[in-house]
Structures are given as structure tokens and as C-alpha cells.
Motif scaffolding. Structure first.
Motif, PDB file in Angstrom:
ATOM      1  N   PHE A   1       0.829  -1.206   0.000  1.00 15.23           N
ATOM      2  CA  PHE A   1       0.000   0.000   0.000  1.00 15.23           C
ATOM      3  C   PHE A   1       0.867   1.262   0.000  1.00 15.23           C
ATOM      4  O   PHE A   1       0.573   2.234  -0.702  1.00 15.23           O
ATOM      5  CB  PHE A   1      -0.927   0.022   1.213  1.00 15.23           C
ATOM      6  CG  PHE A   1      -1.781  -1.199   1.379  1.00 15.23           C
ATOM      7  CD1 PHE A   1      -2.083  -2.014   0.301  1.00 15.23           C
ATOM      8  CD2 PHE A   1      -2.275  -1.557   2.633  1.00 15.23           C
ATOM      9  CE1 PHE A   1      -2.871  -3.144   0.459  1.00 15.23           C
ATOM     10  CE2 PHE A   1      -3.071  -2.673   2.795  1.00 15.23           C
ATOM     11  CZ  PHE A   1      -3.362  -3.475   1.704  1.00 15.23           C
TER      12      PHE A   1
ATOM     13  N   THR B   1       2.592   1.609  -3.417  1.00 16.73           N
ATOM     14  CA  THR B   1       1.592   1.982  -4.429  1.00 16.73           C
ATOM     15  C   THR B   1       1.203   3.446  -4.300  1.00 16.73           C
ATOM     16  O   THR B   1       1.084   4.160  -5.308  1.00 16.73           O
ATOM     17  CB  THR B   1       0.344   1.094  -4.294  1.00 16.73           C
ATOM     18  OG1 THR B   1       0.709  -0.275  -4.513  1.00 16.73           O
ATOM     19  CG2 THR B   1      -0.709   1.495  -5.307  1.00 16.73           C
TER      20      THR B   1
ATOM     21  N   ILE C   1     -10.399   3.739  -6.129  1.00 22.40           N
ATOM     22  CA  ILE C   1     -10.899   2.384  -5.853  1.00 22.40           C
ATOM     23  C   ILE C   1     -11.655   1.826  -7.047  1.00 22.40           C
ATOM     24  O   ILE C   1     -11.781   0.608  -7.211  1.00 22.40           O
ATOM     25  CB  ILE C   1     -11.795   2.405  -4.590  1.00 22.40           C
ATOM     26  CG1 ILE C   1     -11.878   1.005  -3.974  1.00 22.40           C
ATOM     27  CG2 ILE C   1     -13.188   2.916  -4.900  1.00 22.40           C
ATOM     28  CD1 ILE C   1     -12.585   0.993  -2.630  1.00 22.40           C
TER      29      ILE C   1
ATOM     30  N   SER D   1      -8.356   1.176  -9.953  1.00 21.82           N
ATOM     31  CA  SER D   1      -7.059   0.551  -9.643  1.00 21.82           C
ATOM     32  C   SER D   1      -7.140  -0.955  -9.447  1.00 21.82           C
ATOM     33  O   SER D   1      -6.108  -1.616  -9.345  1.00 21.82           O
ATOM     34  CB  SER D   1      -6.465   1.189  -8.381  1.00 21.82           C
ATOM     35  OG  SER D   1      -7.283   0.924  -7.254  1.00 21.82           O
TER      36      SER D   1
ATOM     37  N   ASN E   1      -8.075  -2.524  -6.783  1.00 19.92           N
ATOM     38  CA  ASN E   1      -8.203  -2.735  -5.338  1.00 19.92           C
ATOM     39  C   ASN E   1      -7.758  -4.130  -4.910  1.00 19.92           C
ATOM     40  O   ASN E   1      -8.434  -4.833  -4.161  1.00 19.92           O
ATOM     41  CB  ASN E   1      -9.654  -2.483  -4.893  1.00 19.92           C
ATOM     42  CG  ASN E   1      -9.761  -2.262  -3.401  1.00 19.92           C
ATOM     43  OD1 ASN E   1      -8.831  -1.766  -2.773  1.00 19.92           O
ATOM     44  ND2 ASN E   1     -10.890  -2.642  -2.827  1.00 19.92           N
TER      45      ASN E   1
ATOM     46  N   ALA F   1      -4.402  -6.229  -3.215  1.00 17.84           N
ATOM     47  CA  ALA F   1      -3.209  -5.953  -2.406  1.00 17.84           C
ATOM     48  C   ALA F   1      -1.972  -6.601  -3.006  1.00 17.84           C
ATOM     49  O   ALA F   1      -1.353  -7.495  -2.422  1.00 17.84           O
ATOM     50  CB  ALA F   1      -3.430  -6.440  -0.974  1.00 17.84           C
TER      51      ALA F   1
ATOM     52  N   SER G   1      -3.146  -4.744 -11.001  1.00 13.59           N
ATOM     53  CA  SER G   1      -4.164  -4.222 -10.100  1.00 13.59           C
ATOM     54  C   SER G   1      -3.530  -3.991  -8.731  1.00 13.59           C
ATOM     55  O   SER G   1      -2.800  -4.846  -8.226  1.00 13.59           O
ATOM     56  CB  SER G   1      -5.333  -5.206  -9.981  1.00 13.59           C
ATOM     57  OG  SER G   1      -6.005  -5.333 -11.218  1.00 13.59           O
TER      58      SER G   1
ATOM     59  N   ARG H   1      -3.650  -1.607  -4.720  1.00 16.48           N
ATOM     60  CA  ARG H   1      -4.480  -0.994  -3.684  1.00 16.48           C
ATOM     61  C   ARG H   1      -3.662   0.101  -2.993  1.00 16.48           C
ATOM     62  O   ARG H   1      -2.540  -0.136  -2.559  1.00 16.48           O
ATOM     63  CB  ARG H   1      -4.936  -2.034  -2.664  1.00 16.48           C
ATOM     64  CG  ARG H   1      -5.810  -1.460  -1.550  1.00 16.48           C
ATOM     65  CD  ARG H   1      -6.209  -2.542  -0.547  1.00 16.48           C
ATOM     66  NE  ARG H   1      -7.119  -3.512  -1.133  1.00 16.48           N
ATOM     67  CZ  ARG H   1      -7.649  -4.530  -0.444  1.00 16.48           C
ATOM     68  NH1 ARG H   1      -7.330  -4.712   0.832  1.00 16.48           N
ATOM     69  NH2 ARG H   1      -8.469  -5.364  -1.043  1.00 16.48           N
TER      70      ARG H   1
ATOM     71  N   THR I   1      -7.551   3.498  -0.300  1.00 16.08           N
ATOM     72  CA  THR I   1      -8.553   2.519  -0.729  1.00 16.08           C
ATOM     73  C   THR I   1      -8.575   1.304   0.189  1.00 16.08           C
ATOM     74  O   THR I   1      -9.612   0.654   0.331  1.00 16.08           O
ATOM     75  CB  THR I   1      -8.277   2.071  -2.177  1.00 16.08           C
ATOM     76  OG1 THR I   1      -6.960   1.504  -2.274  1.00 16.08           O
ATOM     77  CG2 THR I   1      -8.371   3.255  -3.119  1.00 16.08           C
ATOM     78  N   ALA I   2      -7.436   0.994   0.821  1.00 14.52           N
ATOM     79  CA  ALA I   2      -7.419  -0.103   1.785  1.00 14.52           C
ATOM     80  C   ALA I   2      -8.335   0.209   2.962  1.00 14.52           C
ATOM     81  O   ALA I   2      -9.079  -0.652   3.445  1.00 14.52           O
ATOM     82  CB  ALA I   2      -5.990  -0.351   2.279  1.00 14.52           C
TER      83      ALA I   2
ATOM     84  N   SER J   1     -12.143   0.295   1.657  1.00 12.89           N
ATOM     85  CA  SER J   1     -12.727  -0.968   1.214  1.00 12.89           C
ATOM     86  C   SER J   1     -13.031  -1.927   2.362  1.00 12.89           C
ATOM     87  O   SER J   1     -13.907  -2.790   2.228  1.00 12.89           O
ATOM     88  CB  SER J   1     -11.784  -1.653   0.217  1.00 12.89           C
ATOM     89  OG  SER J   1     -10.531  -1.919   0.823  1.00 12.89           O
TER      90      SER J   1
END
Length: 311
Positions: free
Chosen positions: A89, A92, A242, A245, A247, A249, A257, A259, A263-264, A267
């Protein structure tokens, strides 16, 4: 009019002037106190958020272990043996924000220079209105358009199973930060005294040299502020990202893709049980994100603006 009447009139005038001055001072005092209260409230909100995030986030980091939490590469919060590594995360978020800034800042700055210095007034007015409209569009609309238009285009262009990738997120973020960068940079460029440019042109510099070596240099503090706002918008965005991307991990990759930290949180917060380690870990991500944003703002404000003042 005798001397007695003259003295009486002067005394009345002096009394009236004194009363008016007292009223003016009272108004100034009122506004000063009001502004002070507003400032204290703003600082209080920041302190309250900071304290809440620290109280809510530290226990999970202590229980998981700061090294496993910060540098773990696997996030599986609902597994039988949960893992809470947020390195994917963090990376990213860094890559996505950096990519958006690399794309958005040059485009935004060039647009601001064009609108402020080179564009015809009527054309510039139309573009300014469009930029302001772009700033008022909700982030979910950016995400929806990106999901419908951009994601399928990325999927088709690179022959992927899904176009919801870091690349799509970077493009959406770059578009979203453009209004902030353009508007603030434009205001800074418009404030540059015309005498600077006239002197440069009189010394034989071209218009392009004058715009970029004189006007942009003189407006560097405002442009730095625009970059700070753009970075804050990019790293703090959640809803649009979200949607484009993926979402997931994963460790970051341009065509994978991914996260983000925001967005973590968004979500999983809705179904994380109150008081559970999962929920506390999400607060810990919020704490890391908060510290991350503060460090970036301090860096941009102190280093970039400080360097600009030295020059």
C-alpha cells in the motif's frame, strides 16, 4: 461666536472623535478575537485528529510489530491466520502520487503560463471556466468515467485480463490534480509585476525566455504551493481510485491491479468488527498516511520554497 462657545464645540468634536475611535477599536478587537478563535479551532481539529489516530493506531502496530506492519508484503486481514503487511500500500501510494505529479505538474504549469501570458483574453476566459468546472466535479464522477472509458482502453491497449491497474489510477489522479495546479499557478503568475517582464523584453529576451525565466521564477512560491495542493489531493484520494485501480493488495506494478492506503481503509472499514485487530490495523494505516502526508507537506514547503527564496 465667543470663546466659550468655541471651546464647547471643540470639546464636543473631540468627544465625538474619541467615541468614534473607541467604536473602531472595539470592532477591530472583535474581529481579531474572532480570527484568533477560528485559528485556535482549526489547530484544535488537527490536534484532535492527530491524537485520535495515535490512540487508535498505535495498539495495532504494537501488537503486530512495527517491522511486520510497515515492511510486510502480504495483507490478508480476514484469513484464518491474518497478515497485516502494508508495504504494498505504501509503495503503491508513493508510485501513484509520483506518477500523477510527473504528468500533472508540467501540464498544469504550462497551461497556467499559457493562460496568464500568451492566450487571447476571450479564449483564456473560456479555458479558465472549464478548469473551474473541472475542479467542481465530484471524485466519484472521475472514477466512473475512468472505469467506463479508461479501464477498457488500458485493457485493450496492453491486452490485459483487466484494465484496472496502477496506470489507470495514475492517469485519473493526474487529471484530478490539474485544476488545483492550474488555478493556484495562474493566480501566482498573474501577480507578477508587469515591470519585470517589460524589463526582460527591453534587455533583448524573447517572450518565451521572459515567461519561463522571469515570470515563473518570480511566481515560484505560488507554484510550489500549487504542487503541495496537488500532492495532497493525489495521495488523499480514495473513491475515484478504488474504481480504476483494481483494489488488489499486490506489490505495485504499472500494469497490475493495486491498492492504495486510502482505498485499503475505504474498502474494509465497513465490515471490520469494532475493536478487532483488523479495524485497529486500518486506523494504523490512517496514522501512517497522516504522517506520510505531513512529511511530504513539510518537505515541499521547507525545501522547495526555501530554495526558491534563496534564489
Amino acid at each position: 461666536m465667543n470663546n466659550t462657545e468655541t471651546v464647547t464645540v471643540d470639546a464636543a468634536a473631540a468627544a465625538g472623535a474619541k467615541e468614534a475611535k473607541e467604536k473602531l477599536n472595539a470592532k477591530e478587537t472583535f474581529w481579531q478575537v474572532l480570527f484568533l478563535i477560528c485559528g485556535i479551532i482549526a489547530v484544535g481539529f488537527v490536534l484532535a485528529i492527530s491524537i485520535y489516530l495515535i490512540i487508535s493506531g498505535i495498539p495495532a502496530i504494537h501488537k503486530i510489530g512495527i517491522f511486520k506492519f510497515m515492511f510486510g508484503t502480504k495483507w490478508a486481514s480476514t484469513a484464518a491466520e491474518p497478515s497485516f503487511g502494508i508495504l504494498p500500500f505504501i509503495l503503491t501510494s508513493i508510485y501513484g502520487t509520483a506518477g500523477a505529479v510527473v504528468i500533472g505538474v508540467p501540464i498544469g504549469l504550462m497551461t497556467a503560463v499559457f493562460l496568464s501570458k500568451a492566450a487571447p483574453k476571450k479564449f483564456a476566459a473560456v479555458i479558465k471556466n472549464c478548469v473551474q468546472l473541472l475542479a467542481g466535479i465530484p471524485s466519484v464522477v472521475y472514477g466512473l468515467v475512468g472505469m467506463i472509458v479508461l479501464v477498457p482502453s488500458v485493457q485493450k491497449a496492453f491486452h490485459l485480463a483487466s484494465g484496472a491497474t496502477l496506470l489507470a489510477a495514475v492517469i485519473v489522479l493526474a487529471i484530478m490534480i490539474l485544476p488545483n495546479i492550474i488555478n493556484v499557478s495562474l493566480t501566482a503568475l498573474d501577480a507578477v509585476p508587469k515591470e519585470y517582464e517589460e524589463a526582460s523584453l527591453a534587455l533583448g529576451a524573447t517572450r518565451t525566455e521572459t515567461f519561463f525565466k522571469i515570470s515563473v521564477h518570480a511566481a515560484r512560491s505560488g507554484i510550489a504551493a500549487a504542487v503541495v495542493l496537488g500532492v495532497g489531493r493525489a495521495i488523499g484520494e480514495a473513491m475515484a481510485i478504488i474504481m480504476v485501480s483494481g483494489n488488489v493488495a499486490n506489490m505495485p506494478g504499472l500494469l497490475k491491479s493495486v491498492r492504495f492506503m486510502t482505498t485499503a481503509i475505504a474498502s474494509e472499514m465497513s465490515y471490520a468488527a469494532v475493536g478487532s485487530l483488523q479495524r485497529n490495523a486500518l486506523f494504523s494505516i490512517g496514522l501512517v498516511l497522516f504522517v506520510f502526508i505531513m512529511l511530504i507537506n513539510v518537505f515541499l514547503n521547507v525545501v522547495i520554497k526555501g530554495k526558491g527564496k534563496e534564489q
